[in-house]
Scaffold this motif. Structure first.
Motif, PDB file in Angstrom:
ATOM      1  N   ILE A 123     -37.794 -60.564 -26.385  1.00 58.12           N
ATOM      2  CA  ILE A 123     -37.606 -59.129 -26.563  1.00 58.12           C
ATOM      3  C   ILE A 123     -36.186 -58.796 -26.136  1.00 58.12           C
ATOM      4  O   ILE A 123     -35.813 -58.994 -24.979  1.00 58.12           O
ATOM      5  N   THR A 124     -35.398 -58.307 -27.068  1.00 57.52           N
ATOM      6  CA  THR A 124     -33.983 -58.059 -26.798  1.00 57.52           C
ATOM      7  C   THR A 124     -33.663 -56.580 -26.640  1.00 57.52           C
ATOM      8  O   THR A 124     -32.630 -56.237 -26.070  1.00 57.52           O
ATOM      9  N   GLU A 153     -27.194 -56.584 -15.342  1.00 58.79           N
ATOM     10  CA  GLU A 153     -27.028 -57.944 -14.818  1.00 58.79           C
ATOM     11  C   GLU A 153     -27.649 -58.986 -15.742  1.00 58.79           C
ATOM     12  O   GLU A 153     -27.042 -60.024 -16.036  1.00 58.79           O
ATOM     13  N   LEU A 154     -28.872 -58.714 -16.210  1.00 58.64           N
ATOM     14  CA  LEU A 154     -29.592 -59.693 -17.014  1.00 58.64           C
ATOM     15  C   LEU A 154     -29.140 -59.707 -18.469  1.00 58.64           C
ATOM     16  O   LEU A 154     -29.366 -60.692 -19.177  1.00 58.64           O
ATOM     17  N   GLY A 155     -28.541 -58.614 -18.920  1.00 65.51           N
ATOM     18  CA  GLY A 155     -28.061 -58.546 -20.300  1.00 65.51           C
ATOM     19  C   GLY A 155     -29.033 -57.934 -21.270  1.00 65.51           C
ATOM     20  O   GLY A 155     -28.804 -57.964 -22.485  1.00 65.51           O
ATOM     21  N   LEU A 156     -30.127 -57.352 -20.798  1.00 68.35           N
ATOM     22  CA  LEU A 156     -31.133 -56.765 -21.679  1.00 68.35           C
ATOM     23  C   LEU A 156     -30.618 -55.458 -22.281  1.00 68.35           C
ATOM     24  O   LEU A 156     -29.959 -54.666 -21.606  1.00 68.35           O
ATOM     25  N   ARG A 157     -30.943 -55.216 -23.548  1.00 65.88           N
ATOM     26  CA  ARG A 157     -30.647 -53.933 -24.185  1.00 65.88           C
ATOM     27  C   ARG A 157     -31.824 -52.993 -23.913  1.00 65.88           C
ATOM     28  O   ARG A 157     -32.967 -53.317 -24.257  1.00 65.88           O
ATOM     29  N   ARG A 209     -28.966 -47.114 -23.140  1.00 64.35           N
ATOM     30  CA  ARG A 209     -29.024 -45.812 -23.770  1.00 64.35           C
ATOM     31  C   ARG A 209     -30.119 -44.977 -23.096  1.00 64.35           C
ATOM     32  O   ARG A 209     -30.958 -45.492 -22.363  1.00 64.35           O
ATOM     33  N   ALA A 210     -30.103 -43.700 -23.372  1.00 63.68           N
ATOM     34  CA  ALA A 210     -31.075 -42.781 -22.764  1.00 63.68           C
ATOM     35  C   ALA A 210     -32.295 -42.595 -23.656  1.00 63.68           C
ATOM     36  O   ALA A 210     -32.214 -42.670 -24.885  1.00 63.68           O
TER      37      ALA A 210
END
Length: 478
Positions: A123-124, A153-157, A209-210
């Motif tokens: 899951i990105t 930190e982890l790079g998740l979007r 993003r919000a």
């Protein structure tokens, strides 16, 4: 390493002419944060080559209802009814004052732990969801500040926003559930969420993003939802509103508003194209027409629904109406592949073998989520799209002649090998940098055990834990 990276594998799921396409022995070329090329070959120069062999290179999954805490729904799997098992606050608990059952440090850890689990399952892009049953009222800005740091930190979007509400449910000892409201508290929560949204939207290079997350529809007043719609529309931010998911919800909404849940959203002018609606298992045909008319998205969560005897009526019918469908995991494990598999099974049980094909469900997990977010750069592998990639290992499974059908029949999230987000390799060979999987799992279990020990506080009649959660088999004493 700077420069272009070329990924190759037995199967590549690309995108062309508004549809996914499959390349056998294909390649994907990443340049910076984006996909430069997808196809059978690439003649240009590259700085790095990675051959995954027997694997699927897939667009990363978009999870519109992504588990971000320690899932309490699994505690209700064989333990019901919900009002007797701590899933509805008893009047006595409300009278003494609901309290936070986790510390701020525990909540921050849970978000980071959950985000790692999402990555681990390919899951990105994620829109976090957590239960408010164990909260004093709503989620806090402080824990979402920590969530933003973890995602960075982890790079998740991620699309982030604390859940808020103007009401809650309480039960008496006979199981009569009613709604209680504190509108001022809920509107204050919305104001805090709006300020947070303005502050974090577009940070981490655009990966954060919000979003706006009013809680379940029976816990929200008209003023709260109208203001949410106005603020979110002004920002161009998505709104997620859980509705049409339980008979209790339907009863409370009808008692209060003399209509169904989605009819009420439509009546007050809140139902708009940027709204995402989990779960829809209680929705009527007229309500589906309203969703379609508004251009809103239905968020299908088949695993959690099926566990509790629910089913969407039905994926093929909703899809046939032209309604956009995205997927949400919403439970443990955050396994989108398993979620798709259960979605396929329940749709076929509902409408027959020929009612749905594998690519229909795969589209929902990728393109449907991207459309809900109004993002043509997500959910697909095509030139100019974000390099959000899931690599699924097929070396240890029996493959069909088609990779998408193989995903639906033979693999699980545990077969995820590598994950790339925004061109960054955030998981390599199952390892996420900075994450000690074994230690984090033990820490999560300790916290979960602590929550279970507190269940009598918020359970009608305050029985001991041994009576709330009955064992599968007798446990003889030594």
């Amino acid at each position: 390493m700077k420069g272009r990276t070329l990924l190759s594998a037995r199967w590549v799921i690309g995108h062309r002419n508004d549809r996914h396409v499959v390349y056998e022995n294909g390649v994907v070329v990443i340049e910076g944060c984006d996909v430069l090329h997808v196809g059978a070959s690439f003649e240009g120069e590259v700085a790095q080559r990675i051959d995954y062999g027997e694997a699927v290179i897939s667009p990363g999954f978009v999870d519109l209802d992504a588990l971000s805490d320690l899932d309490t729904t699994i505690l209700g799997y064989d333990n019901g009814p919900a009002w007797k098992k701590g899933r509805v606050w008893p009047e006595t608990y409300v009278a003494r004052g609901p309290y936070e059952m986790y510390t701020p440090e525990e909540l921050a850890f849970q978000k980071r732990h959950a985000f790692a689990q999402l990555i681990r399952n390919g899951i990105t892009t994620a829109l976090p969801i957590a239960s408010l049953f164990y909260r004093a009222w709503g989620e806090t800005v402080a824990e979402f500040e920590a969530a933003a740091e973890a995602a960075k930190e982890l790079g998740l979007r991620v699309y982030l926003g604390p859940a808020y509400r103007t009401g809650g449910q309480v039960t008496d000892t006979a199981g009569t559930i009613r709604a209680v409201y504190d509108e001022a508290r809920g509107l204050a929560g919305l104001a805090e969420a709006a300020a947070f949204a303005q502050r974090i939207d577009g940070t981490a290079g655009g990966r954060i993003r919000a979003m706006f997350a009013p809680d379940r529809i029976e816990t929200c007043t008209e003023t709260l939802l109208r203001r949410t719609a106005e603020i979110a529309s002004g920002m161009g931010a998505p709104v997620r509103q859980h509705c049409s998911q339980s008979p209790v919800e339907l009863r409370l909404v009808r008692e209060q508003h003399e209509c169904t849940s989605i009819e009420w959203l439509h009546r007050i002018g809140a139902l708009q194209a940027n709204w995402m609606l989990p779960h829809g298992t209680q929705a009527t045909e007229a309500e589906f027409d309203l969703i379609g008319g508004a251009g809103a998205t239905l968020v299908h969560c088949p695993l959690v629904a099926a566990r509790h005897g629910g089913v969407l009526n039905s994926f093929p019918k909703v899809r046939g109406r032209g309604i956009n469908i995205g997927l949400g995991t919403d439970t443990h494990p955050a396994d989108m592949i398993l979620n798709m598999q259960i979605g396929m099974m329940t749709a076929r049980l509902s409408d027959g073998m020929d009612s749905i094909r594998s690519e229909d469900m795969f589209d929902a997990a990728t393109l449907g989520g991207a459309k809900a977010l109004n993002r043509v750069d997500l959910g697909r592998l095509a030139p100019g799209a974000k390099a959000d990639i899931a690599v699924i290992d097929l070396r240890h499974t029996l493959q069909t002649p088609d990779p998408v059908q193989t995903l639906m029949t033979s693999v699980s999230g545990r077969d995820m090998r590598d994950v790339w987000i925004d061109g960054r390799r955030v998981m390599a060979d199952g390892v996420i940098p900075g994450i000690d999987e074994t230690a984090d799992a033990a820490r999560a279990q300790t916290q979960f055990d602590g929550l279970i020990a507190k269940y009598p506080d918020r359970t009608a009649g305050h029985p001991p834990v041994s009576e709330i959660f009955t064992p599968s088999y007798e446990r003889p004493t030594p």
